[in-house]
Design a protein around this motif. Structure first.
Motif, PDB file in Angstrom:
ATOM      1  N   LEU A  81      -7.531   0.810  -1.985  1.00  0.00           N
ATOM      2  CA  LEU A  81      -8.264   1.681  -2.900  1.00  0.00           C
ATOM      3  C   LEU A  81      -7.354   2.784  -3.429  1.00  0.00           C
ATOM      4  O   LEU A  81      -6.372   3.160  -2.790  1.00  0.00           O
ATOM      5  N   SER A  82      -7.715   3.294  -4.579  1.00  0.00           N
ATOM      6  CA  SER A  82      -6.949   4.399  -5.175  1.00  0.00           C
ATOM      7  C   SER A  82      -7.307   5.706  -4.495  1.00  0.00           C
ATOM      8  O   SER A  82      -8.303   5.811  -3.775  1.00  0.00           O
ATOM      9  N   ARG A  83      -6.502   6.753  -4.747  1.00  0.00           N
ATOM     10  CA  ARG A  83      -6.810   8.066  -4.198  1.00  0.00           C
ATOM     11  C   ARG A  83      -8.148   8.585  -4.714  1.00  0.00           C
ATOM     12  O   ARG A  83      -8.884   9.266  -4.000  1.00  0.00           O
ATOM     13  N   LYS A  84      -8.460   8.258  -5.951  1.00  0.00           N
ATOM     14  CA  LYS A  84      -9.745   8.665  -6.523  1.00  0.00           C
ATOM     15  C   LYS A  84     -10.897   8.069  -5.726  1.00  0.00           C
ATOM     16  O   LYS A  84     -11.882   8.748  -5.419  1.00  0.00           O
ATOM     17  N   HIS A  85     -10.773   6.785  -5.380  1.00  0.00           N
ATOM     18  CA  HIS A  85     -11.810   6.135  -4.584  1.00  0.00           C
ATOM     19  C   HIS A  85     -11.882   6.719  -3.187  1.00  0.00           C
ATOM     20  O   HIS A  85     -12.977   6.815  -2.595  1.00  0.00           O
ATOM     21  N   HIS A  86     -10.737   7.087  -2.629  1.00  0.00           N
ATOM     22  CA  HIS A  86     -10.742   7.748  -1.323  1.00  0.00           C
ATOM     23  C   HIS A  86     -11.614   8.997  -1.367  1.00  0.00           C
ATOM     24  O   HIS A  86     -12.454   9.229  -0.488  1.00  0.00           O
ATOM     25  N   GLU A  87     -11.432   9.797  -2.385  1.00  0.00           N
ATOM     26  CA  GLU A  87     -12.185  11.050  -2.521  1.00  0.00           C
ATOM     27  C   GLU A  87     -13.678  10.776  -2.701  1.00  0.00           C
ATOM     28  O   GLU A  87     -14.522  11.483  -2.123  1.00  0.00           O
ATOM     29  N   LEU A  88     -14.006   9.766  -3.495  1.00  0.00           N
ATOM     30  CA  LEU A  88     -15.412   9.424  -3.721  1.00  0.00           C
ATOM     31  C   LEU A  88     -16.097   9.016  -2.427  1.00  0.00           C
ATOM     32  O   LEU A  88     -17.236   9.420  -2.147  1.00  0.00           O
ATOM     33  N   ILE A  89     -15.415   8.206  -1.614  1.00  0.00           N
ATOM     34  CA  ILE A  89     -15.990   7.747  -0.350  1.00  0.00           C
ATOM     35  C   ILE A  89     -16.185   8.919   0.604  1.00  0.00           C
ATOM     36  O   ILE A  89     -17.254   9.075   1.216  1.00  0.00           O
ATOM     37  N   LEU A  90     -15.185   9.765   0.736  1.00  0.00           N
ATOM     38  CA  LEU A  90     -15.280  10.912   1.650  1.00  0.00           C
ATOM     39  C   LEU A  90     -16.386  11.861   1.229  1.00  0.00           C
ATOM     40  O   LEU A  90     -17.108  12.414   2.079  1.00  0.00           O
ATOM     41  N   ASN A  91     -16.538  12.069  -0.070  1.00  0.00           N
ATOM     42  CA  ASN A  91     -17.608  12.942  -0.557  1.00  0.00           C
ATOM     43  C   ASN A  91     -18.979  12.343  -0.280  1.00  0.00           C
ATOM     44  O   ASN A  91     -19.923  13.053   0.101  1.00  0.00           O
ATOM     45  N   THR A 149       0.824  -1.213   0.000  1.00  0.00           N
ATOM     46  CA  THR A 149       0.000   0.000   0.000  1.00  0.00           C
ATOM     47  C   THR A 149       0.853   1.255   0.000  1.00  0.00           C
ATOM     48  O   THR A 149       1.997   1.235   0.414  1.00  0.00           O
ATOM     49  N   LYS A 150       0.283   2.338  -0.459  1.00  0.00           N
ATOM     50  CA  LYS A 150       0.903   3.659  -0.360  1.00  0.00           C
ATOM     51  C   LYS A 150       0.483   4.236   0.993  1.00  0.00           C
ATOM     52  O   LYS A 150      -0.584   4.832   1.130  1.00  0.00           O
ATOM     53  N   CYS A 151       1.293   4.026   1.997  1.00  0.00           N
ATOM     54  CA  CYS A 151       0.904   4.290   3.385  1.00  0.00           C
ATOM     55  C   CYS A 151       0.468   5.728   3.637  1.00  0.00           C
ATOM     56  O   CYS A 151      -0.507   5.962   4.333  1.00  0.00           O
ATOM     57  N   LEU A 152       1.176   6.709   3.101  1.00  0.00           N
ATOM     58  CA  LEU A 152       0.880   8.102   3.406  1.00  0.00           C
ATOM     59  C   LEU A 152      -0.511   8.495   2.938  1.00  0.00           C
ATOM     60  O   LEU A 152      -1.302   9.063   3.696  1.00  0.00           O
ATOM     61  N   SER A 153      -0.847   8.211   1.687  1.00  0.00           N
ATOM     62  CA  SER A 153      -2.163   8.579   1.166  1.00  0.00           C
ATOM     63  C   SER A 153      -3.270   7.823   1.890  1.00  0.00           C
ATOM     64  O   SER A 153      -4.347   8.371   2.146  1.00  0.00           O
ATOM     65  N   GLN A 154      -3.007   6.561   2.225  1.00  0.00           N
ATOM     66  CA  GLN A 154      -4.013   5.775   2.923  1.00  0.00           C
ATOM     67  C   GLN A 154      -4.255   6.314   4.335  1.00  0.00           C
ATOM     68  O   GLN A 154      -5.398   6.419   4.782  1.00  0.00           O
ATOM     69  N   MET A 155      -3.190   6.681   5.046  1.00  0.00           N
ATOM     70  CA  MET A 155      -3.351   7.188   6.400  1.00  0.00           C
ATOM     71  C   MET A 155      -4.090   8.524   6.402  1.00  0.00           C
ATOM     72  O   MET A 155      -4.879   8.810   7.308  1.00  0.00           O
ATOM     73  N   LYS A 156      -3.870   9.364   5.392  1.00  0.00           N
ATOM     74  CA  LYS A 156      -4.614  10.615   5.281  1.00  0.00           C
ATOM     75  C   LYS A 156      -6.101  10.327   5.088  1.00  0.00           C
ATOM     76  O   LYS A 156      -6.962  10.996   5.669  1.00  0.00           O
ATOM     77  N   PHE A 157      -6.386   9.338   4.254  1.00  0.00           N
ATOM     78  CA  PHE A 157      -7.770   8.922   4.009  1.00  0.00           C
ATOM     79  C   PHE A 157      -8.412   8.421   5.298  1.00  0.00           C
ATOM     80  O   PHE A 157      -9.517   8.846   5.674  1.00  0.00           O
ATOM     81  N   VAL A 158      -7.721   7.540   6.008  1.00  0.00           N
ATOM     82  CA  VAL A 158      -8.259   6.961   7.236  1.00  0.00           C
ATOM     83  C   VAL A 158      -8.523   8.042   8.282  1.00  0.00           C
ATOM     84  O   VAL A 158      -9.536   8.002   8.989  1.00  0.00           O
ATOM     85  N   SER A 159      -7.641   9.018   8.379  1.00  0.00           N
ATOM     86  CA  SER A 159      -7.798  10.081   9.382  1.00  0.00           C
ATOM     87  C   SER A 159      -9.047  10.923   9.157  1.00  0.00           C
ATOM     88  O   SER A 159      -9.544  11.571  10.081  1.00  0.00           O
ATOM     89  N   LYS A 160      -9.577  10.924   7.944  1.00  0.00           N
ATOM     90  CA  LYS A 160     -10.770  11.709   7.614  1.00  0.00           C
ATOM     91  C   LYS A 160     -12.057  10.890   7.714  1.00  0.00           C
ATOM     92  O   LYS A 160     -13.153  11.450   7.591  1.00  0.00           O
ATOM     93  N   LEU A 161     -11.938   9.601   7.922  1.00  0.00           N
ATOM     94  CA  LEU A 161     -13.114   8.735   8.030  1.00  0.00           C
ATOM     95  C   LEU A 161     -13.753   8.848   9.411  1.00  0.00           C
ATOM     96  O   LEU A 161     -13.078   9.154  10.394  1.00  0.00           O
TER      97      LEU A 161
END
Length: 286
Positions: free
Chosen positions: A268-278, A243-255
């Motif tokens: 998941l990709s960064r694009k999917h991260h954004e879709l889920i958060l939105n 995994t790309k740890c940095l981008s994933q941890m940023k995503f997790v911190s916003k969940l």
């Protein structure tokens, strides 16, 4: 409280929820579950993430399912007990006939097998035997009243942790190293094809045969020649790179807190991260 659909709520907390959120799919199962919960009035201004948090708190209070344990482990163990930024949390990692609940990969490997109030210990000996062939440290995580039976059912090298009523982890027994019992072929069978081929290329300058049907058999025979500690060290290295740890941890911190385990274990990709958060920020429509 037995009339409420606790199991239905627990089943919401699955990677399929992220799939619906990324694909902008319907959330009918979420709405359906809400009809069978002790929530009498729901504020229409709440967003999807806030409603999911409410459902999760119902589980914490009334039905401590496996996901409650996994989510607590994700926060307490990944974010506190294993502090390295490059540590990797994996859930449902298959080893032989067993599926490890939570695995943390950092400088070594640690597996956490969950036994909730809803579980028996019938499969535990076989599960631990499978894990001992692959992981360095082995822990069983259980509930306070289950401590005695878990201590009696496991050897002294197996760690035992209790999830108390305040969702804190009490370590009753620390795990000792298990590297002496590691079996390279068990590691081989747990890895993806690309992963074991990369390990062989690094350690033995291995080139797979031209015949694709022969690769598995040939590579497995070569992997068996690895020293146990070397095979384990290579597994740790390769799993940390999943995994790309940095981008994933940023995503997790916003969940929402209720979704941290799903976030840490997702790929998941960064694009999917954004879709889920939105999507989880949008109002729930009942």
């Amino acid at each position: 409280m037995s009339t409420y659909d606790w199991r239905g709520i627990a089943q919401l907390f699955h990677q399929s929820l992220f799939k619906r959120l990324t694909e902008n799919g319907d959330l009918d199962n979420l709405r359906c579950v809400l009809k069978y919960t002790p929530i009498t009035q729901l504020d229409q201004s709440l967003n999807v993430g806030e409603v999911i948090d409410i459902l999760y708190q119902l589980l914490v209070t009334h039905y401590r399912s496996e996901y409650v344990y996994k989510n607590t482990l994700a926060q307490k163990i990944k974010l506190e007990r294993h502090l390295e930024k490059q540590s990797r949390l994996i859930t449902e990692f298959r080893i032989n006939k067993s599926k490890a609940d939570t695995v943390v990969i950092n400088g070594t490997s640690t597996v956490y097998e969950i036994k909730t109030e809803l579980d028996s210990l019938n499969r535990l000996p076989g599960q631990l035997a499978d894990y001992a062939k692959v992981f360095d440290k082995l822990y069983v995580v259980t509930y306070p009243d289950g401590i005695k039976r878990v201590l009696e059912a496991t050897s002294s090298n197996i760690g035992v942790i209790a999830l108390n009523d305040h969702l804190e982890l009490d370590v009753l027994r620390e795990a000792s190293t298990n590297l002496h019992a590691i079996e390279p072929l068990a590691i081989f069978d747990a890895l993806r094809r690309s992963e074991y081929l990369e390990i062989l290329s690094r350690t033995r300058r291995y080139t797979p045969p031209a015949n694709a049907f022969e690769v598995y058999r040939h590579a497995r025979a070569e992997f068996a020649k690895l020293d146990a500690e070397e095979a384990h060290a290579e597994m740790v290295r390769i799993l940390k790179s999943r995994t790309k740890c940095l981008s994933q941890m940023k995503f997790v911190s916003k969940l929402p807190l209720s979704l941290r385990s799903l976030g840490l274990s997702s790929e998941l990709s960064r694009k999917h991260h954004e879709l889920i958060l939105n999507r989880i920020a949008k109002p729930i429509i009942l």
